[in-house]
Design an enzyme around this catalytic site. Structure first.
Site, mmCIF file in Angstrom:
data_model
loop_
_atom_site.group_PDB
_atom_site.id
_atom_site.type_symbol
_atom_site.label_atom_id
_atom_site.label_comp_id
_atom_site.label_asym_id
_atom_site.label_seq_id
_atom_site.Cartn_x
_atom_site.Cartn_y
_atom_site.Cartn_z
ATOM 1 N N HIS A 311 0.847 -1.188 0.000
ATOM 2 C CA HIS A 311 0.000 0.000 0.000
ATOM 3 C C HIS A 311 0.879 1.231 0.000
ATOM 4 O O HIS A 311 1.991 1.217 0.549
ATOM 5 C CB HIS A 311 -0.907 -0.006 1.245
ATOM 6 C CG HIS A 311 -2.035 0.984 1.178
ATOM 7 N ND1 HIS A 311 -1.885 2.301 1.559
ATOM 8 C CD2 HIS A 311 -3.327 0.858 0.757
ATOM 9 C CE1 HIS A 311 -3.030 2.936 1.384
ATOM 10 N NE2 HIS A 311 -3.916 2.089 0.903
ATOM 11 N N ASP A 369 -8.083 -4.478 -0.423
ATOM 12 C CA ASP A 369 -8.561 -4.857 -1.748
ATOM 13 C C ASP A 369 -8.427 -6.354 -1.995
ATOM 14 O O ASP A 369 -9.150 -6.932 -2.791
ATOM 15 C CB ASP A 369 -7.785 -4.096 -2.829
ATOM 16 C CG ASP A 369 -7.906 -2.602 -2.661
ATOM 17 O OD1 ASP A 369 -9.040 -2.119 -2.564
ATOM 18 O OD2 ASP A 369 -6.877 -1.911 -2.624
#
Length: 434
Positions: A311, A369
């Site tokens: 991320h 996700d």
């Protein structure tokens, strides 16, 4: 908005033979910042920071992230506590108003949002102007932008009451718009909201009910939907939130600002990441193919990348991913999809990512996700709807950030600078001399 930063000494910059003292400021938590707003006036220079990775664009009291420790707080409350113990409308109230509501306040707020879920009848006909195969995000951008043409009694950003009405309308009507975008794309009739259902129950019913039969909302699925909304409600100054703030800094109305945020979220590097992660799991297909794809992911000359890992901010396990993993299992259990091949691939990939030295050293931990794509697939949403659901949830964060910015007396219109690298001044040449 009351300024909450505190002076904490100064930093000295030596440039061009001149010494410049720049204030150092401290927030409530997190790293100190160097205040460079006077740098150009003092030196004739400004900073270069592509992607704004080392630049604070504003002061905010809404969301705090510590990427190294894997911490995400909404108004000081840990995201896992809110996801497990709260509900989405309570989180909406928290993000907008700054504190958790009393029971009476939450009841009143829930009633207000519930009774704003209907769309103007003419707006319903607005959908018919789109091609049937239009991407749902294209419909979202156009329809939300058009809200200002239907609700022009709440576009005066200098009127606190109009700002609050616009806030209620956006939070309430976004599920209805999103559900209609889905229904329109699959050729089914629109389902109107019902006032006796919760926010998430209403959304699931509007997406999946048909006139031919009764639709019973599964409470486990509704709770999972609520958690997904909570986990995506805000995430500090990300690309779409920064877009909303930048648009809002010009004085644009809230509906236009949120439409700008939706447009930014549409980008595959931002809101489309869960769709990309699901597509990757489908490409891998089975557990026995994982070693091949892991090898490819480690090969810097191979274009393949593991989606759903790592991320921009988190250099630790994404705290939202832990909640999402548990929610994913609950959904698969109630739908009897425990043997879902994609989940087996996901679990094995997660195990490898948490144990393999390559992934650990690069801090490529699973992010939200990674699991949300599997969960939304199990719930029955087509992949093109995933970013729409993200936009639905993030609307409250966008509007909270927009309202905070609008209320800030120090706010100025956004105007980033640049380093010009084009041609220097030159004379125009007539056509016959070029």
């Amino acid at each position: 908005m009351e300024n909450k930063t505190k002076p904490n000494g100064s930093a000295t910059l030596n440039v061009g033979g001149k010494s410049v003292d720049l204030p150092v400021l401290s927030g409530a938590v997190g790293p100190d910042v160097i205040d460079v707003k006077s740098l150009y006036a003092q030196t004739g220079m400004f900073t270069l920071d592509p992607g704004f990775t080392s630049t604070a664009s504003c002061e905010s009291q809404i969301t705090y992230i510590d990427g190294d420790e894997g911490v995400l707080l909404y108004r000081g409350y840990p995201i896992d506590q809110l996801a497990d113990e709260s509900n989405f409308l309570e989180v909406c109230y928290l993000l907008i108003h700054g504190e958790l509501p009393s029971k009476a306040q939450l009841d009143d707020y829930t009633h207000t949002i519930t009774h704003h879920t209907m769309l103007h009848t003419q707006l319903d006909r607005f959908f018919e102007g789109y091609r049937r195969d239009a991407h749902p995000m294209a419909i979202m951008v156009g329809t939300v932008g058009a809200l200002s043409a239907f609700y022009h009694d709440s576009t005066d950003i200098h009127d606190p009451m109009q700002r609050m009405i616009a806030t209620h309308r956006l939070i309430a009507k976004m599920p209805t718009i999103a559900a209609r975008a889905h229904k329109y794309s699959v050729g089914q009739p629109f389902i109107s909201p019902r006032n006796d259902l919760s926010y998430s129950e209403n959304f699931l019913r509007m997406c999946f009910a048909v006139p031919a039969e009764e639709y019973e909302v599964n409470p486990v699925l509704a709770r999972a939907m609520d958690k997904i909304f909570i986990l995506h409600a805000d995430h500090e100054q990300n690309a779409s939130t920064s877009t909303v703030r930048l648009a809002g800094s010009s004085g644009a109305n809230p509906f236009a600002c949120i439409a700008a945020g939706i447009a930014c979220l549409w980008g595959p590097s931002h809101g489309g990441a869960n769709e990309a992660a699901l597509n990757m799991l489908r490409e891998i297909g089975s557990v026995d193919k994982i070693p091949e794809y892991v090898r490819r992911a480690k090969d810097k000359d191979d274009p393949f990348r593991l989606m759903g890992f790592g991320h921009r901010v988190y250099k630790n396990y994404d705290p939202r991913a832990k909640v999402m993993q548990k929610t994913c299992h609950e959904v698969l259990d109630v739908l009897d999809k425990r043997e879902e091949p994609l989940l087996k691939v996901a679990m094995e990939l997660e195990r490898i990512a948490l144990e393999d030295e390559y992934f650990v050293s690069k801090k490529l931990y699973p992010n939200i996700d990674f699991y949300s794509g599997i969960t939304l697939n199990a719930l029955g949403f087509p992949t093109e709807m995933y970013t729409v659901l993200f936009a639905l949830a993030r609307t409250v964060g966008w509007i909270a950030q927009w309202d905070e910015m609008t209320s800030d007396p120090t706010q100025r219109i956004g105007r980033p600078r640049q380093i010009y690298t084009g041609a220097s001044e030159r004379d125009y040449l007539p056509m016959d001399k070029r």
